[in-house]
Write a protein that holds these residues in place. Structure first.
Motif, PDB file in Angstrom:
ATOM      1  N   ASP A  40     -62.144 -46.818  -1.170  1.00 16.07           N
ATOM      2  CA  ASP A  40     -61.726 -47.612  -2.319  1.00 16.07           C
ATOM      3  C   ASP A  40     -60.246 -47.445  -2.654  1.00 16.07           C
ATOM      4  N   VAL A  41     -59.420 -47.365  -1.624  1.00 15.88           N
ATOM      5  CA  VAL A  41     -57.970 -47.266  -1.819  1.00 15.88           C
ATOM      6  C   VAL A  41     -57.277 -48.554  -1.375  1.00 15.88           C
ATOM      7  N   VAL A  42     -57.724 -49.103  -0.262  1.00 12.73           N
ATOM      8  CA  VAL A  42     -57.076 -50.247   0.374  1.00 12.73           C
ATOM      9  C   VAL A  42     -57.878 -51.517   0.131  1.00 12.73           C
ATOM     10  N   GLY A  43     -57.213 -52.537  -0.385  1.00  8.80           N
ATOM     11  CA  GLY A  43     -57.837 -53.853  -0.483  1.00  8.80           C
ATOM     12  C   GLY A  43     -57.672 -54.581   0.840  1.00  8.80           C
ATOM     13  N   ILE A  44     -58.755 -55.132   1.375  1.00  8.05           N
ATOM     14  CA  ILE A  44     -58.723 -55.823   2.667  1.00  8.05           C
ATOM     15  C   ILE A  44     -59.162 -57.264   2.435  1.00  8.05           C
ATOM     16  N   GLU A  45     -58.257 -58.202   2.673  1.00 10.87           N
ATOM     17  CA  GLU A  45     -58.543 -59.606   2.389  1.00 10.87           C
ATOM     18  C   GLU A  45     -57.903 -60.485   3.452  1.00 10.87           C
ATOM     19  N   VAL A  46     -58.611 -61.520   3.851  1.00 11.18           N
ATOM     20  CA  VAL A  46     -58.077 -62.504   4.785  1.00 11.18           C
ATOM     21  C   VAL A  46     -58.040 -63.852   4.078  1.00 11.18           C
ATOM     22  N   LEU A  47     -56.824 -64.359   3.831  1.00 17.47           N
ATOM     23  CA  LEU A  47     -56.663 -65.662   3.200  1.00 17.47           C
ATOM     24  C   LEU A  47     -56.921 -66.761   4.225  1.00 17.47           C
ATOM     25  N   VAL A  48     -57.611 -67.811   3.802  1.00 18.19           N
ATOM     26  CA  VAL A  48     -57.976 -68.914   4.692  1.00 18.19           C
ATOM     27  C   VAL A  48     -57.528 -70.219   4.053  1.00 18.19           C
ATOM     28  N   GLY A  49     -56.895 -71.078   4.837  1.00 21.78           N
ATOM     29  CA  GLY A  49     -56.461 -72.365   4.312  1.00 21.78           C
ATOM     30  C   GLY A  49     -56.076 -73.307   5.429  1.00 21.78           C
ATOM     31  N   SER A  50     -55.423 -74.400   5.060  1.00 17.10           N
ATOM     32  CA  SER A  50     -54.985 -75.378   6.057  1.00 17.10           C
ATOM     33  C   SER A  50     -53.473 -75.473   6.048  1.00 17.10           C
ATOM     34  N   ASP A  51     -52.912 -75.768   7.233  1.00 18.07           N
ATOM     35  CA  ASP A  51     -51.460 -75.917   7.350  1.00 18.07           C
ATOM     36  C   ASP A  51     -51.078 -77.392   7.237  1.00 18.07           C
ATOM     37  N   LEU A  52     -49.811 -77.690   7.476  1.00 16.86           N
ATOM     38  CA  LEU A  52     -49.324 -79.066   7.336  1.00 16.86           C
ATOM     39  C   LEU A  52     -50.023 -80.045   8.268  1.00 16.86           C
ATOM     40  N   ASP A  53     -50.526 -79.539   9.408  1.00 17.69           N
ATOM     41  CA  ASP A  53     -51.215 -80.392  10.367  1.00 17.69           C
ATOM     42  C   ASP A  53     -52.711 -80.484  10.100  1.00 17.69           C
ATOM     43  N   GLY A  54     -53.173 -79.870   9.006  1.00 21.52           N
ATOM     44  CA  GLY A  54     -54.590 -79.915   8.673  1.00 21.52           C
ATOM     45  C   GLY A  54     -55.442 -78.928   9.436  1.00 21.52           C
ATOM     46  N   ARG A  55     -54.808 -78.018  10.168  1.00 19.48           N
ATOM     47  CA  ARG A  55     -55.559 -77.026  10.939  1.00 19.48           C
ATOM     48  C   ARG A  55     -55.973 -75.868  10.033  1.00 19.48           C
ATOM     49  N   THR A  56     -57.138 -75.278  10.309  1.00 18.39           N
ATOM     50  CA  THR A  56     -57.603 -74.124   9.546  1.00 18.39           C
ATOM     51  C   THR A  56     -56.985 -72.857  10.122  1.00 18.39           C
ATOM     52  N   VAL A  57     -56.310 -72.099   9.273  1.00 13.85           N
ATOM     53  CA  VAL A  57     -55.608 -70.883   9.699  1.00 13.85           C
ATOM     54  C   VAL A  57     -55.966 -69.736   8.767  1.00 13.85           C
ATOM     55  N   GLN A  58     -55.633 -68.511   9.192  1.00 10.70           N
ATOM     56  CA  GLN A  58     -55.936 -67.340   8.377  1.00 10.70           C
ATOM     57  C   GLN A  58     -54.748 -66.385   8.334  1.00 10.70           C
ATOM     58  N   LEU A  59     -54.718 -65.561   7.284  1.00 11.32           N
ATOM     59  CA  LEU A  59     -53.673 -64.553   7.097  1.00 11.32           C
ATOM     60  C   LEU A  59     -54.332 -63.257   6.647  1.00 11.32           C
ATOM     61  N   PRO A  60     -54.488 -62.254   7.557  1.00 12.77           N
ATOM     62  CA  PRO A  60     -55.126 -60.986   7.187  1.00 12.77           C
ATOM     63  C   PRO A  60     -54.139 -60.059   6.472  1.00 12.77           C
ATOM     64  N   LEU A  61     -54.550 -59.547   5.323  1.00 11.56           N
ATOM     65  CA  LEU A  61     -53.685 -58.740   4.469  1.00 11.56           C
ATOM     66  C   LEU A  61     -54.386 -57.467   4.019  1.00 11.56           C
ATOM     67  N   THR A  62     -53.581 -56.462   3.692  1.00 12.29           N
ATOM     68  CA  THR A  62     -54.087 -55.330   2.920  1.00 12.29           C
ATOM     69  C   THR A  62     -53.191 -55.115   1.717  1.00 12.29           C
ATOM     70  N   TYR A  63     -53.781 -54.520   0.683  1.00 15.09           N
ATOM     71  CA  TYR A  63     -53.066 -54.195  -0.552  1.00 15.09           C
ATOM     72  C   TYR A  63     -53.208 -52.693  -0.779  1.00 15.09           C
ATOM     73  N   ARG A  64     -52.066 -52.023  -0.970  1.00 16.36           N
ATOM     74  CA  ARG A  64     -52.065 -50.573  -1.157  1.00 16.36           C
ATOM     75  C   ARG A  64     -51.168 -50.188  -2.328  1.00 16.36           C
ATOM     76  N   PRO A  65     -51.470 -49.023  -2.953  1.00 15.92           N
ATOM     77  CA  PRO A  65     -50.608 -48.546  -4.037  1.00 15.92           C
ATOM     78  C   PRO A  65     -49.303 -47.946  -3.537  1.00 15.92           C
ATOM     79  N   GLU A  66     -49.227 -47.642  -2.230  1.00 22.44           N
ATOM     80  CA  GLU A  66     -48.004 -47.121  -1.628  1.00 22.44           C
ATOM     81  C   GLU A  66     -47.795 -47.809  -0.285  1.00 22.44           C
ATOM     82  N   GLU A  67     -46.547 -47.912   0.128  1.00 23.27           N
ATOM     83  CA  GLU A  67     -46.242 -48.563   1.397  1.00 23.27           C
ATOM     84  C   GLU A  67     -46.712 -47.704   2.563  1.00 23.27           C
ATOM     85  N   ILE A  68     -47.381 -48.329   3.539  1.00 23.42           N
ATOM     86  CA  ILE A  68     -47.885 -47.575   4.684  1.00 23.42           C
ATOM     87  C   ILE A  68     -46.915 -47.624   5.858  1.00 23.42           C
ATOM     88  N   ASP A  69     -46.290 -48.783   6.113  1.00 23.92           N
ATOM     89  CA  ASP A  69     -45.383 -48.944   7.245  1.00 23.92           C
ATOM     90  C   ASP A  69     -44.436 -50.098   6.934  1.00 23.92           C
TER      91      ASP A  69
END
Length: 206
Positions: A40-69
């Motif tokens: 329960d330290v790291v938030g793990i989320e993958v954003l999903v949406g469409s780009d200008l060409d209407g293609r479905t794309v994803q962006l995997p992210l993490t959220y932390r209270p301190e910078e990891i790298d």
């Protein structure tokens, strides 16, 4: 079940729509799917949406209270409840990589949200190994779509390659694709389970 992601009623700066647009070219954000850090330290989320060409794309992210790298940091974020958070490429975060590997191997699904909002995609790993212990991820190479390294699975150190493609291509109707790894993560709109897309591919070596 991958557990429950705790969601706060909070103001974010920058907003997720802004992050999705800047780092993934997403013009319409559908939502996201999530995994859960057992500690329960790291938030793990993958954003999903469409780009200008209407293609479905994803962006995997993490959220932390301190910078990891710093090399994997996309931006910092002000969260009105949790304070300053560092937003990173999830493929450069060992906690997220471990959870993607575990979810795929166990044939697990995505996390539910504490606020009851449904995930943008229902997800499921292709594995059938039951409960596995995944730990000690070491990353040797990281890009926006690929992580290469080693991982301890049930006491055995394995080399791995994990790919989370930017563009989500469809899995064919038989669920078998010569270009798809045997171990993968698939996702589908809850209203259209027959239209499955490849979210992640995993290769393991001894």
């Amino acid at each position: 079940m991958s557990g429950e992601a705790l969601i706060y009623d909070a103001e974010l700066s920058p907003k997720k729509e802004d992050i999705a647009g800047r780092y993934a070219g997403i013009v319409t954000l559908f939502g996201s799917y999530r995994l859960v850090d057992p500690d329960d330290v790291v938030g793990i989320e993958v954003l999903v949406g469409s780009d200008l060409d209407g293609r479905t794309v994803q962006l995997p992210l993490t959220y932390r209270p301190e910078e990891i790298d710093p090399e994997c940091t996309l931006t910092d974020m002000e969260h009105s409840v949790l304070g300053r958070r560092w937003v990173s490429n999830a493929l450069g975060d060992p906690v997220a990589v471990a959870q993607f590997i575990r979810t795929i191997l166990e044939g697990d699904d995505g996390a539910t949200r504490s606020d009851g909002v449904p995930a943008a995609l229902d997800i499921r790993g292709s594995g059938s190994e039951g409960k596995v212990d995944v730990r000690d991820v070491e990353l040797f190479e990281v890009t926006r779509q690929r992580a290469v390294g080693t991982v301890n699975i049930d006491g055995n150190v394995r080399s791995f390659q994990l790919i989370l493609p930017h563009l989500l291509r469809r899995l064919n109707s038989t669920g078998v694709d010569a270009n798809t790894a045997r171990l993968h993560l698939i996702g589908w709109l809850p209203s259209m389970p027959e239209k499955q897309r490849v979210l992640a591919e995993l290769s393991l070596r001894t």
